[in-house]
Write an enzyme that holds these catalytic residues in place. Structure first.
Site, mmCIF file in Angstrom:
data_model
loop_
_atom_site.group_PDB
_atom_site.id
_atom_site.type_symbol
_atom_site.label_atom_id
_atom_site.label_comp_id
_atom_site.label_asym_id
_atom_site.label_seq_id
_atom_site.Cartn_x
_atom_site.Cartn_y
_atom_site.Cartn_z
ATOM 1 C CG ASP A 126 18.310 -23.148 65.761
ATOM 2 O OD1 ASP A 126 18.381 -24.283 65.227
ATOM 3 O OD2 ASP A 126 19.136 -22.758 66.622
ATOM 4 C CG ASP A 151 19.463 -21.791 69.759
ATOM 5 O OD1 ASP A 151 19.221 -22.999 69.879
ATOM 6 O OD2 ASP A 151 20.005 -21.302 68.761
ATOM 7 C CG ASN A 192 17.402 -26.430 67.533
ATOM 8 O OD1 ASN A 192 18.038 -27.449 67.292
ATOM 9 N ND2 ASN A 192 17.936 -25.388 68.144
ATOM 10 C CB THR A 246 23.339 -19.982 68.356
ATOM 11 O OG1 THR A 246 22.014 -19.420 68.428
ATOM 12 C CG2 THR A 246 24.336 -19.072 69.063
ATOM 13 C CG PHE A 253 21.069 -29.335 63.121
ATOM 14 C CD1 PHE A 253 20.652 -28.037 63.409
ATOM 15 C CD2 PHE A 253 20.197 -30.182 62.470
ATOM 16 C CE1 PHE A 253 19.371 -27.609 63.057
ATOM 17 C CE2 PHE A 253 18.918 -29.763 62.113
ATOM 18 C CZ PHE A 253 18.504 -28.477 62.399
ATOM 19 C CG ASN A 254 23.585 -24.709 64.177
ATOM 20 O OD1 ASN A 254 22.394 -25.029 64.201
ATOM 21 N ND2 ASN A 254 24.215 -24.226 65.239
ATOM 22 C CG HIS A 285 25.600 -27.893 71.187
ATOM 23 N ND1 HIS A 285 26.663 -28.768 71.008
ATOM 24 C CD2 HIS A 285 24.493 -28.663 71.232
ATOM 25 C CE1 HIS A 285 26.207 -30.006 70.939
ATOM 26 N NE2 HIS A 285 24.902 -29.973 71.078
ATOM 27 C CG ASP A 286 23.332 -22.715 70.348
ATOM 28 O OD1 ASP A 286 22.112 -22.886 70.220
ATOM 29 O OD2 ASP A 286 24.163 -23.176 69.540
HETATM 30 O O1 RIB Z 1 24.460 -29.018 66.545
HETATM 31 C C1 RIB Z 1 24.052 -28.233 67.625
HETATM 32 C C2 RIB Z 1 23.391 -26.981 67.147
HETATM 33 O O2 RIB Z 1 22.208 -27.306 66.415
HETATM 34 C C3 RIB Z 1 22.924 -26.073 68.293
HETATM 35 O O3 RIB Z 1 22.976 -24.741 67.890
HETATM 36 C C4 RIB Z 1 21.504 -26.492 68.494
HETATM 37 O O4 RIB Z 1 20.718 -25.446 69.087
HETATM 38 C C5 RIB Z 1 21.076 -26.735 67.076
HETATM 39 O O5 RIB Z 1 20.772 -25.476 66.485
HETATM 40 CA CA CA Z 2 20.936 -23.408 67.973
#
Ligand code: RIB
Ligand code: CA
Length: 315
Positions: A12, A17, A41, A126, A167-168, A241-242
């Site tokens: 996303d 990403d 996102n 991701t 979040f994901n 993160h990703d």
């Molecule tokens: O919590 C972080 C994740 O949520 C990452 O993958 C960021 O790109 C969002 O998708």
């Molecule tokens: Ca992401």
């Protein structure tokens, strides 16, 4: 037949990403079979446009397929405009978009690609897990040809969208439940790990000396991402993160993992969307379905980022 790791990135974009895509697309150990997009996102339309723009700019020639516009059961949480901006990839300025989508739906692309591969495929989600879960439900036989699911998501400590949830996973907890209970090993890059990959200003300065198109894009992305992370969370450097998922595929030794049982809270309460990781192996009757990342070799991680940014066309 080459011994490259065949992967599909389901994402996303999203600044982080985009960096994950950059690390995967030219790395000699990886064969990027395609990119699928999912609401997260930003809206599906925006994250899909972002994936196309990144691949057009970097001449990454792989199928890009649009997926689910929201979670399987519940309504989507708000997009992460605070972090990624209105476009979902604020910062860089791209040329007019001419690159076209592959006409297949992301779920069908995942199924066709996995079923058609003569060796196992690694899924690298991701974003929210809606596409991956739907593919598993539509064609369960894909599970026989997926060797690992290396995903960014979850946390065994603190969340980032609620105190409990990342979040994901939170964005489609039911989908995450399908994925974590499917029987294919999950390698979980949770916030506990990704918050060690802090993109401090000195990292951005270091990558600004990589005079390739990817080096420039990294700097343009991180200048915005680090500004919003500081504004939103007070971080001196944005947690990248990703890309930790792809770094693990490139050099597994850069990340220490711990095997454990993980289940997703889908009860809809205060901890909805939490990855409940049995860190101390208390539930001995449960099969360890996940390798949860606990420690990042930070120096090696940034070396991997720098090395892969150099694999693109010079400016
Ligand atoms: O919590 C972080 C994740 O949520 C990452 O993958 C960021 O790109 C969002 O998708
Ligand atoms: Ca992401």
């Amino acid at each position: 037949m080459n011994d490259k790791r065949r992967i599909i990135i389901d994402c996303d974009p999203g600044h982080d990403d985009a960096v994950a895509i950059m690390l995967a697309a030219r790395n000699p150990k990886i064969e990027l079979l395609g990119i699928t997009t999912v609401n997260g996102n930003q809206t599906l339309e925006k994250v899909t446009r972002n994936a196309l723009n990144v691949c057009q700019y970097l001449n990454i020639d792989v199928p890009i397929c649009k997926g689910l516009a929201g979670p399987i059961v519940r309504t989507a949480p708000p997009v992460e405009e605070r972090v990624h901006g209105d476009s979902g990839l604020d910062g860089p300025v791209f040329d007019p978009l001419t690159k076209e989508l592959d006409p297949r739906h992301a779920v069908d692309f995942i199924i066709e690609t996995v079923m058609g591969s003569d060796k196992p495929v690694t899924l690298v989600p991701t974003g929210p897990l809606s596409n991956v879960a739907m593919a598993m439900r539509k064609e369960p036989r894909i599970l026989e040809n997926i060797d690992e699911i290396v995903l960014m998501g979850g946390a065994y400590q603190h969340g980032n969208v609620t105190p409990a949830a990342e979040f994901n996973i939170y964005a489609d907890a039911e989908a995450a439940h399908v994925v974590f209970s499917c029987g294919v090993p999950v390698v979980m890059m949770g916030l506990d790990l990704t918050r060690q990959a802090l993109c401090y200003p000195e990292v951005v300065e270091r990558m600004s000396h990589v005079k390739t198109k990817a080096g420039k894009l990294f700097v343009d992305l991180m200048n915005f991402f680090c500004m919003t992370q500081k504004r939103t969370f007070g971080w001196a450097g944005g947690p990248l993160h990703d890309p930790t998922t792809v770094a693990y595929l490139i050099e597994p030794s850069c990340i220490e993992t711990k095997e454990m049982f993980t289940e997703i809270d889908i009860t809809g309460g205060q901890s909805h969307g939490r990855t409940n990781c049995d860190f101390f192996n208390l539930m001995t009757d449960k099969e360890k379905n996940s390798k949860v990342a606990v420690k990042l070799d930070v120096e090696k991680f940034w070396d991997i980022v720098e090395e892969n940014l150099k694999l693109y066309e010079e400016l």
